[in-house]
Design a protein around this motif. Sequence first.
Motif, mmCIF file in Angstrom:
data_model
loop_
_atom_site.group_PDB
_atom_site.id
_atom_site.type_symbol
_atom_site.label_atom_id
_atom_site.label_comp_id
_atom_site.label_asym_id
_atom_site.label_seq_id
_atom_site.Cartn_x
_atom_site.Cartn_y
_atom_site.Cartn_z
ATOM 1 N N ARG A 158 0.778 -1.399 -0.228
ATOM 2 C CA ARG A 158 -0.023 0.030 -0.007
ATOM 3 C C ARG A 158 0.718 1.232 0.033
ATOM 4 N N TYR A 159 0.863 1.868 -1.200
ATOM 5 C CA TYR A 159 1.788 3.029 -1.262
ATOM 6 C C TYR A 159 1.260 4.403 -1.053
ATOM 7 N N HIS A 160 1.933 5.463 -0.430
ATOM 8 C CA HIS A 160 1.389 6.667 -0.123
ATOM 9 C C HIS A 160 1.906 7.679 -1.120
ATOM 10 N N LEU A 161 1.217 8.396 -1.854
ATOM 11 C CA LEU A 161 1.628 9.628 -2.622
ATOM 12 C C LEU A 161 0.839 10.854 -2.264
ATOM 13 N N ARG A 162 1.817 11.724 -2.209
ATOM 14 C CA ARG A 162 1.111 13.340 -2.265
ATOM 15 C C ARG A 162 1.197 13.713 -3.537
ATOM 16 N N ARG A 163 0.092 14.605 -3.595
ATOM 17 C CA ARG A 163 -0.384 15.315 -5.156
ATOM 18 C C ARG A 163 -0.582 16.824 -4.623
ATOM 19 N N TRP A 164 0.154 17.728 -5.659
ATOM 20 C CA TRP A 164 -0.170 19.022 -5.204
ATOM 21 C C TRP A 164 -0.472 19.649 -6.528
ATOM 22 N N GLY A 165 -1.530 20.537 -6.847
ATOM 23 C CA GLY A 165 -2.053 21.096 -8.119
ATOM 24 C C GLY A 165 -3.077 20.337 -8.656
ATOM 25 N N ASP A 166 -3.386 20.661 -9.952
ATOM 26 C CA ASP A 166 -4.281 20.129 -10.761
ATOM 27 C C ASP A 166 -3.947 19.073 -11.640
ATOM 28 N N PRO A 167 -4.552 17.995 -11.411
ATOM 29 C CA PRO A 167 -4.364 16.741 -12.121
ATOM 30 C C PRO A 167 -4.229 16.852 -13.530
ATOM 31 N N VAL A 210 2.427 18.472 -9.082
ATOM 32 C CA VAL A 210 3.508 17.586 -8.467
ATOM 33 C C VAL A 210 2.972 16.292 -7.687
ATOM 34 N N LEU A 211 3.509 15.144 -8.112
ATOM 35 C CA LEU A 211 3.220 13.910 -7.226
ATOM 36 C C LEU A 211 4.563 13.590 -6.705
ATOM 37 N N SER A 212 4.496 12.980 -5.116
ATOM 38 C CA SER A 212 5.723 12.605 -4.882
ATOM 39 C C SER A 212 5.174 11.000 -4.086
ATOM 40 N N PRO A 213 5.880 10.130 -3.938
ATOM 41 C CA PRO A 213 5.591 8.940 -3.519
ATOM 42 C C PRO A 213 6.398 8.986 -2.045
ATOM 43 N N ASP A 214 5.897 8.375 -0.980
ATOM 44 C CA ASP A 214 6.980 8.003 0.200
ATOM 45 C C ASP A 214 7.262 6.278 -0.310
ATOM 46 N N PHE A 215 8.653 6.170 -0.389
ATOM 47 C CA PHE A 215 8.852 5.235 -1.039
ATOM 48 C C PHE A 215 8.709 3.927 0.193
ATOM 49 N N ARG A 216 8.818 2.617 -0.171
ATOM 50 C CA ARG A 216 8.392 1.778 0.513
ATOM 51 C C ARG A 216 9.344 1.659 1.970
ATOM 52 N N GLY A 217 8.704 1.501 3.198
ATOM 53 C CA GLY A 217 9.204 1.727 4.302
ATOM 54 C C GLY A 217 9.526 3.257 4.908
ATOM 55 N N PHE A 218 9.187 4.176 4.177
ATOM 56 C CA PHE A 218 9.158 5.581 4.446
ATOM 57 C C PHE A 218 7.727 6.088 4.450
ATOM 58 N N GLY A 219 7.545 7.182 5.460
ATOM 59 C CA GLY A 219 6.288 7.807 5.479
ATOM 60 C C GLY A 219 5.124 6.777 5.599
ATOM 61 N N HIS A 220 4.099 7.093 5.049
ATOM 62 C CA HIS A 220 2.659 6.356 5.067
ATOM 63 C C HIS A 220 2.641 5.219 4.113
ATOM 64 N N THR A 221 3.732 4.761 3.659
ATOM 65 C CA THR A 221 3.960 3.693 2.658
ATOM 66 C C THR A 221 4.164 2.393 3.459
ATOM 67 N N GLN A 222 3.609 1.329 3.194
ATOM 68 C CA GLN A 222 3.491 0.096 4.058
ATOM 69 C C GLN A 222 5.046 -0.432 3.917
ATOM 70 N N TRP A 223 5.413 -1.092 4.899
ATOM 71 C CA TRP A 223 6.849 -1.752 5.006
ATOM 72 C C TRP A 223 6.839 -3.137 4.625
ATOM 73 N N PRO A 224 7.779 -3.326 3.464
ATOM 74 C CA PRO A 224 7.754 -4.849 3.065
ATOM 75 C C PRO A 224 8.226 -5.737 4.539
#
Length: 197
Positions: A18-27, A58-72
């Motif tokens: 389960r990956y978390h990404l942040r989005r800023w601005g108009d898609p 702007v779109l930015s993921p939290d990589f695996r194990g960082f932020g709100h992304t699931q840890w493997p």
Amino acid sequence: MTSNIQSRSEFIRVRELRYHLRRWGDPAAPLVLMLHGFLDVSATWQPVAEGLLPKFQVLSPDFRGFGHTQWPEDGYWFQDYVGDLQFIVDHYAPDAPILLVGHSMGAQIASLYAGLKPERVKKLVCLDGLFLPNMEAKLAPKRFRRWLDELKDLPSQKSYASFTELAGRIRKQHPDLSPERAEFVARCWGREDGHGR
């Protein structure tokens, strides 16, 4: 540091995580994909994202194990970050090359991906993206053994009494940061543990 422009959180499945990404601005605006560095998270791209709006999203993921992304559960291999990036690019830009920005570890991931899939990257920006040091091959076994020995004695995770205390620690490492900016980074990196820390 307070901003009127807030990111929106999105979650997608990336290779069983389960990956978390942040989005800023108009898609509908052109996509800039920004990759954070080691021990960082997507939220710290906020000031950069603000500077790119409204011309870009702007779109930015939290990589695996960082932020709100699931840890493997099966550990971390650097190649997995590149594989995860491919899934993210295919999900958000299936038919068009992207603008790709990476910082530190994110720059390494971005440059590897761009080299392997140049048709998927329109432009590449690498910030502080140094690779592993160049060393003689005969040193590799010694370094590997040292790493195995260090696994027996992993450091415990550090906790702080408050975000302000964590911000002070961040400013010790990065004295040019303003107290306000250090507090912002502390709130991006830290998380309350439910025990007053």
